[in-house]
Design a protein around this motif. Structure first.
Motif, PDB file in Angstrom:
ATOM      1  N   GLY A  24       0.827  -1.204   0.000  1.00 36.22           N
ATOM      2  CA  GLY A  24       0.000   0.000   0.000  1.00 36.22           C
ATOM      3  C   GLY A  24       0.859   1.251   0.000  1.00 36.22           C
ATOM      4  N   MET A 127      -7.937   0.345  -5.593  1.00 36.03           N
ATOM      5  CA  MET A 127      -6.544   0.782  -5.513  1.00 36.03           C
ATOM      6  C   MET A 127      -5.773   0.376  -6.763  1.00 36.03           C
ATOM      7  N   SER A 130      -6.492   2.766  -9.454  1.00 36.82           N
ATOM      8  CA  SER A 130      -5.843   4.042  -9.201  1.00 36.82           C
ATOM      9  C   SER A 130      -4.431   4.075  -9.771  1.00 36.82           C
ATOM     10  N   THR A 166      -7.257   6.745  -3.868  1.00 33.14           N
ATOM     11  CA  THR A 166      -6.234   6.025  -3.113  1.00 33.14           C
ATOM     12  C   THR A 166      -6.475   6.062  -1.611  1.00 33.14           C
ATOM     13  N   ALA A 169      -9.654   4.106  -0.524  1.00 36.59           N
ATOM     14  CA  ALA A 169      -9.457   2.662  -0.674  1.00 36.59           C
ATOM     15  C   ALA A 169      -8.545   2.121   0.426  1.00 36.59           C
ATOM     16  N   MET A 170      -7.451   2.815   0.707  1.00 33.70           N
ATOM     17  CA  MET A 170      -6.532   2.340   1.741  1.00 33.70           C
ATOM     18  C   MET A 170      -7.154   2.454   3.126  1.00 33.70           C
TER      19      MET A 170
END
Length: 499
Positions: A24, A127, A130, A166, A169-170
């Motif tokens: 990540g 992600m 992205s 991003t 999603a993270m």
């Protein structure tokens, strides 16, 4: 139904949650690296001679004369200030501002939809999308630049659409993977990738532009980023339950620490309590802190190379080094601070609320003080570099400060909350380049930049006051709402129907 841990491959080598965090972090580094590389490459893309000639023509027509104290720094006798080769594009400061800020047009519109898609379906694939769209648009940028600057705008908007999802999603992935005791560390590790990507991108962009030409910045960095896409698809899953490469012990530890709420297989849908969210003091405190902090973040991230070039007269290589290295110290500082705050929380020396406020205070008070100093050191290049390095380093406190706070107050809606605050915090990314472009058009002087710095300081003060008073690390009551039955067209289930 849980996926069996086939061989516990990751569990034997490194915890699966740290594999997720590391990949990540690299993903965030790629997205941010591909975002900021244009800020450095543009120095080599621009025809500075033609631009300066047009500015001088305007000044002559207007009988413009800058006061003596407003003149640019004198570089007479400075061997590093030799004139560098011009690029092909005579883009004015206004066009430069548009090209740099248009990234945030796409960034602005994609976050809330991306956050909800990540919550309801798959944060892993959001992600992946992205990074992939950023890689594609980066590889196409040189061709588009030769066509017209509007084509570059289209590429940058595309990158912004990918970049906007991003953080949401993270946040969704961290809400399912990060045990509360490790939340600060894992969040800091993931989001500090933005600074690591900035360091690598600025250094690479400076060296590549000076040696192989500005086009190589986009081809080399875009090409190298492709490897991440393969690793992400192979090694990452949306939750511990769906990860076949995890040890049974780690899976049970994560799920138990989260109260057994990490079951990704059932895709439970929760209706967002919008009214409660927008009337929540702790959430609004995060929103204000995020917006004010981003103004300073983008000021240093996007505009710092131009300040070093236009006012302090750094050449290409010096510019890349002096603007990039502070982001490396930011990475180390953010990891160290987050571990220290988690250690204090684990021993109940401080509360989560206090930890978040300490991190946020570092990220706002120190940069504000450094910008104040930078406003008055004038042409002292050593002092300017030192103050800039200290200010950028301290910004790392935001990763274990307000930027981790969404998961504390409402883990069920972490992606959506991050999307909301980051959407509002995108406005500074749109405004900052245009704001700086207008103030410095034909007036690239210390006094013009002093105004820019004072505005940034004022916003940091607002952030400190609001977040210190209203910020909180406690879970909010509206985080637990009735679940929505997928077959009942949004009708909330009765309490006895909820398992």
């Amino acid at each position: 139904m849980d996926v069996p841990a086939k061989g516990n491959i990751l569990g034997r080598m490194v915890p699966a949650r740290y594999v997720l965090a590391i990949l990540g972090s690299i993903g965030m580094a790629i997205v941010y690296g591909l975002k900021v590389n244009l800020s450095v490459a543009m120095v080599g893309m621009l025809n500075h001679t033609a631009i300066e000639a047009s500015v001088h023509d305007v000044q002559d027509d207007d009988n413009f004369t800058a006061p003596a104290e407003d003149m640019q720094c004198d570089t007479t006798g400075n061997s590093t200030s030799a004139k560098e080769a011009d690029g092909p594009f005579p883009w004015s400061s206004e066009i430069q501002g548009i090209v740099l800020s248009c990234y945030f047009w796409g960034y602005f519109v994609s976050q809330i939809p991306g956050g909800r898609i990540a919550e309801l379906f798959s944060a892993k694939w959001v992600m992946f999308f992205s990074v992939t769209i950023n890689v594609v648009c980066t590889l196409l940028t040189p061709v588009m630049a030769e066509a017209h600057y509007v084509a570059v705008v289209v590429m940058r908007v595309g990158e912004g659409i990918g970049g906007g999802v991003t953080f949401p999603a993270m946040h969704v992935l961290l809400s399912k993977w990060a045990p509360p005791a490790e939340r600060s560390v894992l969040a800091a590790l993931v989001y500090a990738g933005t600074s690591l990507g900035t360091v690598i991108s600025m250094l690479m962009a400076g060296v590549l532009t000076a040696t192989l030409g500005w086009e190589s910045v986009f081809y080399v960095m875009g090409g190298l980023s492709c490897a991440w896409c393969v690793l992400w698809v192979w090694l990452v899953q949306d939750s511990p339950q769906s990860q076949p490469l995890i040890s049974v012990e780690e899976r049970e530890m994560i799920v138990t620490s989260l109260g057994g709420k990490a079951n990704d297989q059932e895709h439970k849908k929760l209706a967002v309590p919008w009214k409660a969210v927008f009337t929540s003091g702790p959430f609004l405190a995060i929103l204000v802190a995020h917006a004010c902090s981003n103004w300073g973040w983008y000021m240093l991230l996007i505009e710092l190379p131009f300040y070093m070039k236009q006012v302090l007269k750094f050449n290409m290589t010096e510019n890349a080094v002096t603007t990039a290295l502070p982001f490396l110290s930011l990475w180390f500082f953010s990891i160290g601070l987050s571990r220290g705050l988690d250690w204090l929380r684990s021993r109940e020396i401080i509360t989560t609320s206090t930890a978040r406020k300490i991190g946020t205070l570092f990220a706002s008070l120190v940069p504000a003080a450094c910008l104040l100093g930078l406003s008055f050191v004038r042409c002292d290049r050593a002092a300017a570099v030192s103050l800039t390095a200290l200010g950028v380093t301290a910004i790392g406190g935001m990763f274990c400060g307000f930027l981790s706070n969404h998961i504390d107050i409402a883990p069920n809606f972490a992606g959506t909350l991050m999307a909301i605050t980051n959407t509002v915090a995108t406005i500074p990314g749109i405004v900052v380049p245009i704001f700086v472009g207008i103030l410095t058009h034909g007036n690239q002087t210390i006094s013009a930049w002093r105004i820019i710095f004072f505005v940034t300081i004022a916003l940091y003060v607002v952030e400190i006051v609001v977040y210190t008073i209203f910020g909180s690390g406690e879970e909010q009551s509206w985080n637990k709402v009735p679940e929505v039955d997928e077959k009942s067209e949004g009708t909330p289930l009765k309490n006895e129907e909820i398992v």
